[in-house]
Scaffold this active site. Structure first.
Site, PDB file in Angstrom:
ATOM      1  N   GLY A 201       0.818  -1.202   0.000  1.00  0.00           N
ATOM      2  CA  GLY A 201       0.000   0.000   0.000  1.00  0.00           C
ATOM      3  C   GLY A 201       0.854   1.254   0.000  1.00  0.00           C
ATOM      4  O   GLY A 201       1.938   1.298  -0.590  1.00  0.00           O
ATOM      5  N   SER A 202       0.388   2.261   0.723  1.00  0.00           N
ATOM      6  CA  SER A 202       0.954   3.607   0.590  1.00  0.00           C
ATOM      7  C   SER A 202       2.417   3.732   0.993  1.00  0.00           C
ATOM      8  O   SER A 202       3.052   4.734   0.667  1.00  0.00           O
ATOM      9  CB  SER A 202       0.131   4.581   1.427  1.00  0.00           C
ATOM     10  OG  SER A 202      -1.185   4.590   0.960  1.00  0.00           O
ATOM     11  N   THR A 203       2.946   2.756   1.712  1.00  0.00           N
ATOM     12  CA  THR A 203       4.371   2.815   2.042  1.00  0.00           C
ATOM     13  C   THR A 203       5.193   2.926   0.759  1.00  0.00           C
ATOM     14  O   THR A 203       6.249   3.551   0.734  1.00  0.00           O
ATOM     15  CB  THR A 203       4.783   1.534   2.805  1.00  0.00           C
ATOM     16  OG1 THR A 203       3.747   1.178   3.697  1.00  0.00           O
ATOM     17  CG2 THR A 203       6.055   1.749   3.588  1.00  0.00           C
TER      18      THR A 203
ATOM     19  N   LYS B  84       4.550   4.637  -1.742  1.00  0.00           N
ATOM     20  CA  LYS B  84       4.576   5.988  -2.305  1.00  0.00           C
ATOM     21  C   LYS B  84       5.933   6.652  -2.066  1.00  0.00           C
ATOM     22  O   LYS B  84       6.347   7.521  -2.818  1.00  0.00           O
ATOM     23  CB  LYS B  84       3.452   6.837  -1.683  1.00  0.00           C
ATOM     24  CG  LYS B  84       2.080   6.452  -2.214  1.00  0.00           C
ATOM     25  CD  LYS B  84       0.971   7.139  -1.460  1.00  0.00           C
ATOM     26  CE  LYS B  84      -0.374   6.615  -1.952  1.00  0.00           C
ATOM     27  NZ  LYS B  84      -1.462   6.862  -1.015  1.00  0.00           N
TER      28      LYS B  84
END
Lengths: 113, 583
Positions: free
Chosen positions: B292-294, B296
């Site tokens: 997930g957003s990690t 990014k």
């Protein structure tokens, strides 16, 4: 008279000396082997003792490691002492101790007039 | 004697021995002339004596030499008895993790037993763990047989005290793990034959066996104090959120040393068979997750490094972003134009996807490659699993992978790649071996040091004014990125909104030059459940970030990171208000 012809009670001196040296050597070999055997026995006994002590030390080291396991220490300190990780406000660097030390003013002795 | 002429012309240098020999010859010659028969016997006696003399002189020399210069007792170092021997495993401070200890195997000789029932009853009472069929086979056999192993000296003494005929013991080495479940997945375990099967025991099997002779231990990189704090915080968070599994990792980003590694649930390596196979799985290395957003952080770093964006570049996140057949939404829409810093702080899918598109599939894939995200994590553990990556790197793959979907990596691979973002841009291998102070491994320069510096600031900004606020630890200048990846659910053939992988990738201290020593902390939870105090959220910011903050707070003193209360918020602005959802 030649040295090799010297006799003592009918025996040639050179033979007697050789026989004496032989007896000394035999005794020497016997003593050396006996003493060496005794020393070896002693060394083996000490070696065995060292080995047993090493085993005991290793067992104790393992026991210490078990007793000092972080999870165990933490459980005991929480359960029995009510301890917890310190909060940041309670931490202080050694060099900052002086700044935080509160100097108590010297108490004046009250004297009655 | 020397004045008499010699019987032959001897060279002058042999005169010292020729003269006495010639004198002896002459003496025997004279004696022979007087009484030849007697002299013959004397000569024989003399030669016999001489031979005995020589023989005993030789023996005396040998015996004296053996007595005085024997190497008996010269074996100072402990030498294990058997080929199965393995060297000790210790942590970086020399604290014992695994050791071969003297145990005993129990043998039964039926030829010396006249009352089998008595032996059976006594052994089963004293040793309930004994396998009945093995004991019966030994009692019914015709020769001495092995029945049970790994008995401690105390147990042996107890059984010996029973005075059972036909019951004997033989010493045997047994691998013991005195810390129990602590660091179980790092240490792993070995089988009774002395072969490592998991963890460091397997990864360094050859070295551990080779060192058993020297008695020198193999020092691992983990610090037991850090490991203990990490496991404690991870377990606490895992129980609170009733997770399916959890992972905690602490690394030194400059050396690649793994200082702590925890996988929940754990097991006791002293008896791995008693635990489920699930508990024995090292989720840090052998399980891949959609982070997930990690992720990014990687897209943003790639955008900065490629010169596609700067921290102040603006991205329109006022409305969903349509890319091909997909429409990308923000989980908690800001509905405004965001700077790159704000995209990072708000964890904007729209902003990150737009940055990914600007980068293009080739460049994004290149950065993922050099950061090591498309290969198994470079670490000694054989459990290091392959990632699941897009088969085709097109715009659709960019849209997914830019914010951590459509690509599954192990927590160790994520830790390694994050290290490159935070250490000056070098992708270096992780290691479980203790390294010397000042060690700097060879690596690939994946990013520029300037990009690394920008990422440190961005991650700090995410904690001071973004989704990672709950990870802040006073004075430790913590930075980080939250991550929440929805899990694919085969039963609904799609992503589940209730099953998530929540994580927080943290770094501290973020201050200083990129080449300074700093530490990376990852907390990951598989399917955490919301609680009352998380207001129904189970995202990374609500579940993993607090655990990461607490872990950092506890381990910083062990790492010598001093607290610095100086405000550090270079990107603070009214627009970067703390978001509430923590995604």
């Amino acid at each position: 008279m030649r040295v090799l012809d010297w006799k003592v009670r009918g025996f040639r001196l050179v033979d007697l000396v050789a026989l004496g040296l032989l007896i000394v050597l035999m005794l020497g070999v016997y003593l050396a082997k006996t003493l060496a055997g005794r020393e070896r026995g002693e060394i083996a006994r000490v070696e065995k003792q060292i080995s047993q002590e090493r085993q005991r030390v290793r067992l104790l080291e393992a026991e210490v490691a078990h007793l000092e396991a972080p999870a165990r220490i933490e459980r005991l300190s929480v359960d029995y002492l009510g301890m917890a990780p310190p909060v940041a406000a309670r931490e202080i660097a050694p060099q900052a101790l002086a700044e935080h030390a509160v100097e108590e003013p010297p108490k004046r002795k009250e004297t009655t007039p | 004697m020397s004045s008499e002429p010699l019987g032959y012309d001897a060279p002058p240098r042999w005169g010292w021995i020729a003269s006495p020999m010639w004198a002896i010859e002459q003496a025997y010659g004279r004696a022979r002339n007087k009484d030849a028969a007697v002299d013959h016997a004397r000569v024989r006696i003399f030669f016999v004596l001489a031979i005995f003399f020589a023989a005993f002189a030789f023996l005396a020399f040998g015996a004296t030499r053996a007595a005085l210069f024997s190497d008996a007792g010269d074996r100072g170092a402990y030498k294990p008895l058997y080929d199965t021997a393995r060297a000790d495993l210790v942590d970086r401070n020399g604290r014992l993790l695994a050791a071969d200890l003297l145990h005993y195997g129990l043998y039964v000789d039926p030829r010396e037993i006249w009352n089998a029932d008595e032996i059976r009853k006594a052994l089963r009472t004293e040793l309930p763990q004994i396998e009945a069929h093995r004991l019966e086979r030994a009692l019914a056999g015709k020769k001495r047989a092995y029945v049970l192993g790994s008995l401690t000296p105390a147990v042996r003494n107890r059984v010996n005290a029973l005075g059972l005929p036909g019951v004997t013991f033989e010493p045997e080495e047994h691998r013991a793990y005195p810390l129990g479940a602590t660091a179980a997945h790092v240490i792993g375990f070995a089988d009774p034959a002395g072969v490592g099967l998991a963890g460091a025991e397997r990864a360094f099997n050859d070295e551990i066996r080779a060192r058993s002779d020297s008695g020198k231990p193999v020092a691992l990189s983990i610090d037991l104090r850090i490991q203990g704090a990490l496991e404690d915080e991870l377990e606490r968070a895992a129980i609170k959120h009733q997770v399916k599994g959890a992972v905690g990792i602490v690394t030194n980003v400059q050396t690649g040393e793994i200082l702590g590694l925890a996988s929940y649930p754990d097991f006791d390596p002293n008896d791995p068979g008693a635990s489920s196979a699930d508990a024995q799985v090292n989720r840090a290395g052998s399980t891949v997750f959609e982070m997930g957003s990690t992720f990014k952080a990687f897209t943003v770093a790639a955008g900065l490094d490629a010169g596609v964006a700067t921290p102040q570049s603006r991205f329109d996140a006022t409305k969903p972003f349509k890319l091909g057949y997909r429409t990308i939404h923000d989980y908690h829409a800001a509905r405004k134009v965001l700077t790159l810093v704000e995209v990072f702080q708000h964890s904007s899918n729209i902003g990150t996807a737009k940055l990914g598109v600007a980068l293009g599939p080739e460049r994004l894939r290149h950065y993922f490659d050099v950061l090591g995200l498309t290969k198994p994590a470079k670490v000694e553990l054989v459990e290091s699993a392959r990632p699941l990556t897009p088969k085709v790197w097109n715009e659709d793959a960019v849209a997914s992978t830019s914010f951590g979907h459509g690509i599954n990596v192990t927590p160790l691979a994520l830790s390694r790649a994050m290290g490159a973002l935070l250490n000056g841009g070098r992708t270096i291998p992780l290691t479980l071996l203790k390294r010397d102070p000042g060690y700097r491994p060879d690596g690939v320069q994946a990013l520029s040091p300037q990009t690394s510096q920008q990422m440190l600031y961005m991650m700090r900004a995410n904690v001071t004014g973004g989704s990672g606020g709950s990870a802040d630890a006073p004075g430790l200048r913590v930075g980080g990125k939250t991550g929440t990846g929805e899990k694919y659910d085969p039963s609904i053939r799609g992503y589940s909104h209730s099953k998530q992988v929540s994580s927080f990738a943290a770094v501290f201290p973020t201050s200083g030059a990129p080449s300074d020593t700093r530490y990376f902390v990852l907390i990951l939870m598989d399917e955490p459940k919301p609680t009352k105090d998380t207001y129904g959220y189970s995202t990374g910011g609500w579940t993993a970030a607090p655990a990461a903050g607490r872990t950092i707070d506890r381990i910083a003193p062990f790492l010598g990171v001093a607290r610095d209360m100086t405000p550090f918020d270079p990107f603070a602005s009214p627009e970067t208000a703390k978001v509430e959802d923590g995604r």
